[in-house]
Design an enzyme around this catalytic site. Sequence first.
Site, PDB file in Angstrom:
ATOM      1  N   ARG A  89       0.807  -1.219   0.000  1.00  0.00           N
ATOM      2  CA  ARG A  89       0.000   0.000   0.000  1.00  0.00           C
ATOM      3  C   ARG A  89       0.842   1.272   0.000  1.00  0.00           C
ATOM      4  O   ARG A  89       0.340   2.351  -0.300  1.00  0.00           O
ATOM      5  CB  ARG A  89      -0.918  -0.024   1.219  1.00  0.00           C
ATOM      6  CG  ARG A  89      -1.907   1.103   1.224  1.00  0.00           C
ATOM      7  CD  ARG A  89      -2.934   0.895   2.281  1.00  0.00           C
ATOM      8  NE  ARG A  89      -3.798   2.054   2.361  1.00  0.00           N
ATOM      9  CZ  ARG A  89      -4.903   2.099   3.046  1.00  0.00           C
ATOM     10  NH1 ARG A  89      -5.297   1.057   3.712  1.00  0.00           N
ATOM     11  NH2 ARG A  89      -5.625   3.191   3.069  1.00  0.00           N
ATOM     12  N   ASP A  90       2.127   1.158   0.317  1.00  0.00           N
ATOM     13  CA  ASP A  90       2.943   2.353   0.487  1.00  0.00           C
ATOM     14  C   ASP A  90       4.279   2.237  -0.244  1.00  0.00           C
ATOM     15  O   ASP A  90       5.324   2.546   0.320  1.00  0.00           O
ATOM     16  CB  ASP A  90       3.169   2.599   1.986  1.00  0.00           C
ATOM     17  CG  ASP A  90       3.551   4.024   2.307  1.00  0.00           C
ATOM     18  OD1 ASP A  90       3.288   4.916   1.483  1.00  0.00           O
ATOM     19  OD2 ASP A  90       4.126   4.245   3.384  1.00  0.00           O
ATOM     20  N   TYR A  91       4.258   1.802  -1.506  1.00  0.00           N
ATOM     21  CA  TYR A  91       5.497   1.642  -2.260  1.00  0.00           C
ATOM     22  C   TYR A  91       5.860   2.965  -2.931  1.00  0.00           C
ATOM     23  O   TYR A  91       5.160   3.428  -3.827  1.00  0.00           O
ATOM     24  CB  TYR A  91       5.370   0.547  -3.320  1.00  0.00           C
ATOM     25  CG  TYR A  91       6.699   0.223  -3.977  1.00  0.00           C
ATOM     26  CD1 TYR A  91       7.627  -0.567  -3.327  1.00  0.00           C
ATOM     27  CD2 TYR A  91       7.041   0.753  -5.206  1.00  0.00           C
ATOM     28  CE1 TYR A  91       8.861  -0.842  -3.898  1.00  0.00           C
ATOM     29  CE2 TYR A  91       8.264   0.486  -5.792  1.00  0.00           C
ATOM     30  CZ  TYR A  91       9.172  -0.317  -5.125  1.00  0.00           C
ATOM     31  OH  TYR A  91      10.392  -0.571  -5.694  1.00  0.00           O
TER      32      TYR A  91
END
Length: 192
Positions: A89-91
């Site tokens: 979700r946070d790349y």
Amino acid sequence: MEPGSSLEDHPNRDEAIVIACALLRRLWRPAPPGNPFPLVGDLAFRWAREIPERFDHLGRPFEASLVEEAAGLCTELGASAEAPVLANRDYHLGNVLSAEREPWLLIDPKALVGEPAFDTGHLVRSLLPPRIDRPLATGLVERLASELGLTTESIRRWAFVRSVENALWSLGIGETDVQWDLECARHLVTVS
């Protein structure tokens, strides 16, 4: 690069893109059976409901057309039939650090299971400079599609949705300057 340096600080942006894409391709694996991770599709369906609700709750702070497009795309993206992989979700470049064990490692993973293009939403945004224009956004989306073997449309859609969602999230926590997020959305919504 020293161990612990962020890929965001890499002196060569083209090389940083190659590294980020290579790491993504390496990380995308089928989700193990019975895994505990949430589904990207469920998140997209939730955003389809929540994005318009937050927009209204915040007093409709920018053009409604962006919210309508994002909510509609979330409904479509939630029903994606692409083979799911472990996604993050946070790349973004700030969550990739140089290391001794490996040249580059992903930190702070927020695992989900869904289509690979989901990971490109924040990646696109972390690669865009403070001043954005349509040709730059188009070129970046095309480059990532080529590097990752994904469609330009899937990358554009996730980056657009993540831009609108991030603008609303930021406003919801009291930040007042979301112009960069909105510029991202305005340029990504029209990328062909």
